[in-house]
Design a protein around this motif. Structure first.
Motif, PDB file in Angstrom:
ATOM      1  N   LEU A 155       0.836  -1.211   0.000  1.00 25.02           N
ATOM      2  CA  LEU A 155       0.000   0.000   0.000  1.00 25.02           C
ATOM      3  C   LEU A 155       0.867   1.256   0.000  1.00 25.02           C
ATOM      4  O   LEU A 155       0.573   2.235  -0.709  1.00 25.02           O
ATOM      5  N   GLY A 156       1.943   1.218   0.786  1.00 24.32           N
ATOM      6  CA  GLY A 156       2.860   2.352   0.840  1.00 24.32           C
ATOM      7  C   GLY A 156       3.489   2.636  -0.514  1.00 24.32           C
ATOM      8  O   GLY A 156       3.590   3.792  -0.942  1.00 24.32           O
ATOM      9  N   TYR A 157       3.899   1.570  -1.209  1.00 29.71           N
ATOM     10  CA  TYR A 157       4.501   1.733  -2.534  1.00 29.71           C
ATOM     11  C   TYR A 157       3.495   2.327  -3.534  1.00 29.71           C
ATOM     12  O   TYR A 157       3.836   3.182  -4.349  1.00 29.71           O
ATOM     13  N   SER A 294      14.975   0.185  -2.326  1.00 26.54           N
ATOM     14  CA  SER A 294      14.793  -0.398  -3.656  1.00 26.54           C
ATOM     15  C   SER A 294      14.832   0.641  -4.779  1.00 26.54           C
ATOM     16  O   SER A 294      15.390   0.352  -5.847  1.00 26.54           O
ATOM     17  N   PRO A 295      14.272   1.864  -4.596  1.00 21.12           N
ATOM     18  CA  PRO A 295      14.418   2.853  -5.679  1.00 21.12           C
ATOM     19  C   PRO A 295      15.886   3.153  -6.008  1.00 21.12           C
ATOM     20  O   PRO A 295      16.256   3.293  -7.179  1.00 21.12           O
ATOM     21  N   ARG A 296      16.746   3.218  -4.989  1.00 23.92           N
ATOM     22  CA  ARG A 296      18.187   3.457  -5.220  1.00 23.92           C
ATOM     23  C   ARG A 296      18.839   2.262  -5.917  1.00 23.92           C
ATOM     24  O   ARG A 296      19.684   2.418  -6.801  1.00 23.92           O
ATOM     25  N   ILE A 297      18.451   1.050  -5.490  1.00 26.77           N
ATOM     26  CA  ILE A 297      19.021  -0.157  -6.092  1.00 26.77           C
ATOM     27  C   ILE A 297      18.667  -0.215  -7.575  1.00 26.77           C
ATOM     28  O   ILE A 297      19.522  -0.489  -8.428  1.00 26.77           O
ATOM     29  N   PHE A 298      17.402   0.068  -7.899  1.00 32.61           N
ATOM     30  CA  PHE A 298      16.977   0.030  -9.303  1.00 32.61           C
ATOM     31  C   PHE A 298      17.616   1.158 -10.114  1.00 32.61           C
ATOM     32  O   PHE A 298      17.872   0.999 -11.305  1.00 32.61           O
ATOM     33  N   LYS A 299      17.895   2.275  -9.459  1.00 30.83           N
ATOM     34  CA  LYS A 299      18.602   3.363 -10.135  1.00 30.83           C
ATOM     35  C   LYS A 299      20.029   2.914 -10.483  1.00 30.83           C
ATOM     36  O   LYS A 299      20.534   3.156 -11.586  1.00 30.83           O
ATOM     37  N   LEU A 311       7.380   2.288  -9.919  1.00 31.09           N
ATOM     38  CA  LEU A 311       6.568   1.182 -10.447  1.00 31.09           C
ATOM     39  C   LEU A 311       7.272  -0.159 -10.219  1.00 31.09           C
ATOM     40  O   LEU A 311       6.636  -1.140  -9.829  1.00 31.09           O
ATOM     41  N   THR A 312       8.584  -0.203 -10.448  1.00 37.33           N
ATOM     42  CA  THR A 312       9.353  -1.432 -10.222  1.00 37.33           C
ATOM     43  C   THR A 312       9.325  -1.806  -8.737  1.00 37.33           C
ATOM     44  O   THR A 312       9.289  -2.988  -8.380  1.00 37.33           O
ATOM     45  N   THR A 313       9.313  -0.792  -7.881  1.00 33.73           N
ATOM     46  CA  THR A 313       9.238  -1.023  -6.440  1.00 33.73           C
ATOM     47  C   THR A 313       7.888  -1.619  -6.047  1.00 33.73           C
ATOM     48  O   THR A 313       7.812  -2.451  -5.139  1.00 33.73           O
ATOM     49  N   ILE A 314       6.818  -1.202  -6.745  1.00 36.36           N
ATOM     50  CA  ILE A 314       5.495  -1.806  -6.495  1.00 36.36           C
ATOM     51  C   ILE A 314       5.559  -3.314  -6.767  1.00 36.36           C
ATOM     52  O   ILE A 314       4.946  -4.121  -6.067  1.00 36.36           O
ATOM     53  N   GLY A 315       6.340  -3.703  -7.781  1.00 34.47           N
ATOM     54  CA  GLY A 315       6.536  -5.123  -8.075  1.00 34.47           C
ATOM     55  C   GLY A 315       7.154  -5.871  -6.908  1.00 34.47           C
ATOM     56  O   GLY A 315       6.804  -7.027  -6.640  1.00 34.47           O
ATOM     57  N   ALA A 378      16.597 -10.917  -9.828  1.00 38.71           N
ATOM     58  CA  ALA A 378      17.275 -11.371  -8.605  1.00 38.71           C
ATOM     59  C   ALA A 378      16.679 -10.707  -7.367  1.00 38.71           C
ATOM     60  O   ALA A 378      16.534 -11.349  -6.310  1.00 38.71           O
ATOM     61  N   THR A 379      16.325  -9.417  -7.483  1.00 39.30           N
ATOM     62  CA  THR A 379      15.690  -8.710  -6.356  1.00 39.30           C
ATOM     63  C   THR A 379      14.361  -9.361  -6.005  1.00 39.30           C
ATOM     64  O   THR A 379      14.071  -9.640  -4.832  1.00 39.30           O
ATOM     65  N   TYR A 380      13.547  -9.614  -7.033  1.00 38.26           N
ATOM     66  CA  TYR A 380      12.244 -10.254  -6.802  1.00 38.26           C
ATOM     67  C   TYR A 380      12.412 -11.673  -6.237  1.00 38.26           C
ATOM     68  O   TYR A 380      11.639 -12.110  -5.385  1.00 38.26           O
ATOM     69  N   THR A 381      13.449 -12.394  -6.713  1.00 37.90           N
ATOM     70  CA  THR A 381      13.710 -13.752  -6.223  1.00 37.90           C
ATOM     71  C   THR A 381      14.081 -13.733  -4.739  1.00 37.90           C
ATOM     72  O   THR A 381      13.577 -14.544  -3.947  1.00 37.90           O
ATOM     73  N   PHE A 382      14.964 -12.812  -4.380  1.00 42.71           N
ATOM     74  CA  PHE A 382      15.362 -12.678  -2.974  1.00 42.71           C
ATOM     75  C   PHE A 382      14.158 -12.363  -2.086  1.00 42.71           C
ATOM     76  O   PHE A 382      13.944 -13.003  -1.050  1.00 42.71           O
ATOM     77  N   VAL A 383      13.344 -11.386  -2.514  1.00 37.47           N
ATOM     78  CA  VAL A 383      12.148 -11.003  -1.748  1.00 37.47           C
ATOM     79  C   VAL A 383      11.181 -12.173  -1.648  1.00 37.47           C
ATOM     80  O   VAL A 383      10.583 -12.426  -0.589  1.00 37.47           O
ATOM     81  N   ALA A 384      11.027 -12.922  -2.742  1.00 43.78           N
ATOM     82  CA  ALA A 384      10.110 -14.071  -2.755  1.00 43.78           C
ATOM     83  C   ALA A 384      10.540 -15.137  -1.751  1.00 43.78           C
ATOM     84  O   ALA A 384       9.740 -15.588  -0.924  1.00 43.78           O
TER      85      ALA A 384
END
Length: 497
Positions: A155-157, A294-299, A311-315, A378-384
């Motif tokens: 919700l925050g994202y 995560s916004p910094r990592i994706f940057k 948007l990627t952070t919402i993912g 890889a970010t999504y995999t780690f979070v999963a």
């Protein structure tokens, strides 16, 4: 009288009680998620430095350390329900101050007040959920607070993305201030829920405890057995009257710290090591770096547009919630220990690949599409993998292993360690990746995750399906035979494994 079956193992009223109590975790999760995006705008509006950003991100957890230690004592004194009310009020005050936020100092004060509320919430929601549920469904019900944290972060994202389109001065203040509304609603809503039957027994309110157990159990036989076990765990003789128990309780509870810290039994010492260890590794493995930055990592990975980064952070949030939902159904089937080991192994892989792809991107003179894609995957995999196991199991496990008398204070200590590690990661991540590169920082987290796997393998026994009152046997050297014998006798009533 009904025996076995799915209907026997799950009580809808117990679920609804835990769900309402877990709403406090949605508010906390929202605060975590919304701050990751709000910091982009706060930095621009108030002109704060990277160091001030790190302090703003991490101060909440240092204050939560104070809150979690105070919450253990408070929940034993005023009860589990009123402790949740207190957490809601603290959140509300903190949100109003942050939403007002005319300068960095007021913003920090609001963050500190909210942080104390976080400490209360993180300690009390899993404890209340564990104490209201039966052994068969405890994993599912006790994982609700962690699921609610995930929903709150998502919700925050989402709010970041939409409120980010408002004016600079208004947008981030609305992001932070709007959390005051659900906090107020929860403060009133929780009062409609019953008190924890285990806390009522500790206070000598045997009649009220029995009434609540009849509501949260599927049969009268199950309620009777749970009531008997709770009284034994509380050191109350079966023939004691309520008046005798209340007289005894006046002098009870003074030796909690002695039994927990100064002179613990071997089983209690093992419980404390297990609880502190799992909370230490939950954040030492780097999840807060991903959720908050995560916004910094994706940057760094090559996502240049601010909108696309959000948007990627919402993912990330969607991945977290989806895997937490899956985990709630696996905890009571697969078991805590097996989920932990699978989860941590997956995290090692995700972190290693993330470290590699970010290192390649950082050392390349041109944009590498494959490295960008690999970084996001890889970010999504780690979070999963984190949210399939380590995330929810941490809270379920620590809230169920301690004896009744030591539970609130034991969980309070574990949560305090959790907040220290959260603060350490959130307040140092920018400095760490500037010192050893962003790829190097995730290789470091992968190494810590390997140590976590080894700790879980050697120190954490399985607790799936065991009544709370049998945990001391689980954590004793000769536990396997004793617990098996005790569980066989109760299997029909509790629903079996």
């Amino acid at each position: 009288m009904e025996q076995g079956g799915e209907e026997h193992s799950f009580n809808k009223y117990a679920f609804s009680c835990a769900a309402v109590a877990s709403m406090i975790s949605i508010i906390f999760g929202y605060d975590t998620g919304v701050m990751s995006g709000a910091m982009i705008f706060i930095k621009e509006d108030l002109g704060i430095s990277d160091t001030q950003q790190e302090v703003l991100a991490g101060i909440l957890n240092l204050c939560a350390l104070v809150g979690s230690l105070a919450a253990g004592r408070a929940s034993d004194y005023i009860g589990r329900r009123y402790t949740i009310v207190l957490a809601s009020v603290l959140f509300m005050v903190g949100s109003v101050l942050m939403g007002y936020g005319p300068n960095y100092a007021i913003l920090m004060v609001g963050r500190c007040v909210a942080g104390i509320g976080v400490g209360f919430a993180l300690m009390i929601a899993p404890v209340y959920s564990a104490e209201i549920s039966s052994a068969k469904s405890r994993g599912f019900i006790t994982s609700l607070p962690e699921l609610c944290i995930g929903i709150g972060i998502l919700l925050g994202y989402v709010v970041n993305y939409f409120f980010g389109k408002f004016t600079l001065k208004l947008g981030w203040r609305l992001m932070l201030g709007i959390a005051a509304i659900p906090s107020l609603a929860l403060a009133f809503g929780i009062l409609t829920m019953p008190e924890s039957p285990r806390w009522l027994v500790m206070q000598g309110h045997l009649g009220k405890a029995k009434k609540v157990l009849l509501q949260v159990s599927n049969t009268e036989q199950e309620a009777e057995l749970r009531f008997k076990d709770i009284k034994i765990a509380a050191g109350i003789d079966e023939n004691c009257t309520e008046e005798m128990v209340k007289l005894h309780q006046r002098n009870n509870g003074e030796g909690v710290w002695k039994e927990l810290i100064l002179r613990p039994s071997p089983s209690v010492r093992w419980m404390l090591i297990a609880a502190v260890g799992i909370h230490f590794f939950e954040h030492a493995t780097g999840i807060e770096a991903v959720m908050l930055y995560s916004p910094r990592i994706f940057k760094k990975a090559g996502v240049t547009s601010k909108d696309k980064r959000l948007l990627t952070t919402i993912g990330v949030g969607l991945t977290k919630v989806t895997c937490l939902i899956i985990s709630t159904f696996l905890l009571d089937r697969v078991g805590r220990r097996r989920l932990l080991l699978i989860s941590t192994a997956g995290m090692v892989c995700g972190l290693t690949v993330l470290g590699f792809s970010l290192t390649m991107e950082e050392n390349s003179q041109e944009k590498l599409i494959w490295a960008l894609t690999l970084s996001i995957v890889a970010t999504y995999t780690f979070v999963a993998f984190f949210n399939i196991g380590l995330g929810p199991v941490t809270w379920v496990y620590s809230s169920e292993i301690f004896p009744l008398k030591l539970r609130a204070q034991g969980v309070g200590i574990a949560v305090a360690v959790n907040r220290v590690m959260n603060a350490a990661v959130s307040m140092s991540f920018i400095s760490i990746y500037k010192a050893i590169t962003i790829g190097g920082s995730f290789f470091m987290f992968a190494g810590i995750s390997i140590l976590a796997w080894l700790f879980f393998y050697f120190f954490l026994p399985e607790t799936k399906g065991k009544p709370l009152e049998e945990m001391e046997m689980v954590f004793s050297k000769n536990s396997s035979r004793n617990v098996a014998a005790g569980t066989d006798l109760k299997e029909n009533v509790y629903g079996g494994n």
